[in-house]
Design an enzyme around this catalytic site. Structure first.
Site, PDB file in Angstrom:
ATOM      1  N   THR A   1      -5.783   2.363   0.434  1.00  0.00           N
ATOM      2  CA  THR A   1      -7.023   1.657   0.737  1.00  0.00           C
ATOM      3  C   THR A   1      -7.344   0.523  -0.237  1.00  0.00           C
ATOM      4  O   THR A   1      -8.455  -0.023  -0.198  1.00  0.00           O
ATOM      5  CB  THR A   1      -8.195   2.660   0.731  1.00  0.00           C
ATOM      6  N   GLU A   2      -6.413   0.160  -1.086  1.00  0.00           N
ATOM      7  CA  GLU A   2      -6.704  -0.790  -2.155  1.00  0.00           C
ATOM      8  C   GLU A   2      -7.287  -2.113  -1.655  1.00  0.00           C
ATOM      9  O   GLU A   2      -8.201  -2.664  -2.273  1.00  0.00           O
ATOM     10  CB  GLU A   2      -5.426  -1.052  -2.975  1.00  0.00           C
TER      11      GLU A   2
END
Length: 260
Positions: free
Chosen positions: A134-135
């Site tokens: 999810t960066e």
């Protein structure tokens, strides 16, 4: 060595590392990263032949600790490079660990948590487990995990997972090759130990050398990509989008991206 953020147990030549911050969903702090590395050092020196990695409570690992995340926006470039190297060291240590590793994913494995599960030789997960790189949703670059992920699932799928930052469930992770088996929660640890016992029926020397051979196929490329990943991971932290992404995440609001 005594640990504050994890538990290390040894039983019948199987070592179990249990992330033990259930109140924080086993989020990665810098202390926890150091303790995981220390635990792996102890396991390597021990009689253990296989390592199981799991989480206490309802999560495997929910990514970076919020207090650590909050501190990143005030760090210098040199400090960010050092932090990036620390995470790269953890991922590579787990990926290159000379003994077989099994991730028993008992719940959400998000961002750095998904990275840890990705680095293990075998990954078992409960049906309720969710994964996500999810960066990009908070202005990060998923640099360090990306090189391994591309090798594991291919470019198209890696682009989907890394560039959308979407969450996906264990059955999908199984279908694309990130998870070996989806296991009922009550059977997760027994299945992990059963798999460990199956591995230990083989010559430990043969298993160790086979793992090394497989890893050596991409070692030179991976060494170079890891250095590039550290640089990218540190560089993104100097951007306005990174600062906005972290702030919006901590403030639980929608980010206002500037593209800078």
């Amino acid at each position: 060595m005594s640990f504050q953020t994890l538990e290390l147990a040894l039983d019948a030549q199987v070592a179990t590392i249990t992330f033990n911050r259930p109140d924080k969903r086993n989020a990665l702090s810098f202390q926890m990263i150091g303790e995981i590395l220390a635990a792996l050092d102890e396991v390597e020196k021990s009689v253990a032949q296989v390592v199981i990695v799991t989480g206490a409570g309802k999560a495997f690992c929910a990514g970076m600790d919020l207090d650590e995340l909050r501190s990143l926006t005030g760090k210098t470039h040199a400090e960010n490079v050092e932090d990036s190297r620390r995470m790269a060291k953890l991922f590579r240590r787990l990926y290159d660990f000379p003994k077989p590793t099994i991730a028993a994913v008992n719940g959400p494995a998000i961002a750095g948590g998904a990275g840890l599960a990705t680095m293990c030789d075998f990954t078992l997960a409960v049906p309720e487990a969710k994964f996500g790189y999810t960066e990009v949703r908070i202005g990060f670059v998923p640099a360090i995990v990306s090189s391994i992920l591309v090798w594991q699932v291919g470019h198209k799928i890696a682009r989907d997972l890394l560039m959308t930052g979407r969450l996906f469930e264990a059955p999908e992770a199984r279908s694309i090759g990130l998870v070996n088996e989806v296991v009922a929660p009550e059977n997760l640890m027994s299945r992990a130990r059963e798999l460990a016992a199956h591995i230990m029926e083989n010559s430990p020397t043969s298993v160790r050398l086979t793992k090394r051979l497989i890893n050596n196929f991409i070692r030179d490329v991976l060494d170079r990509q890891t250095e590039e990943a550290v640089a990218e991971n540190a560089a993104i932290r100097q951007t306005a989008d990174f600062r906005e992404g972290v702030a919006s995440f901590l403030e639980k609001r929608k980010p206002r991206w500037s593209g800078q």
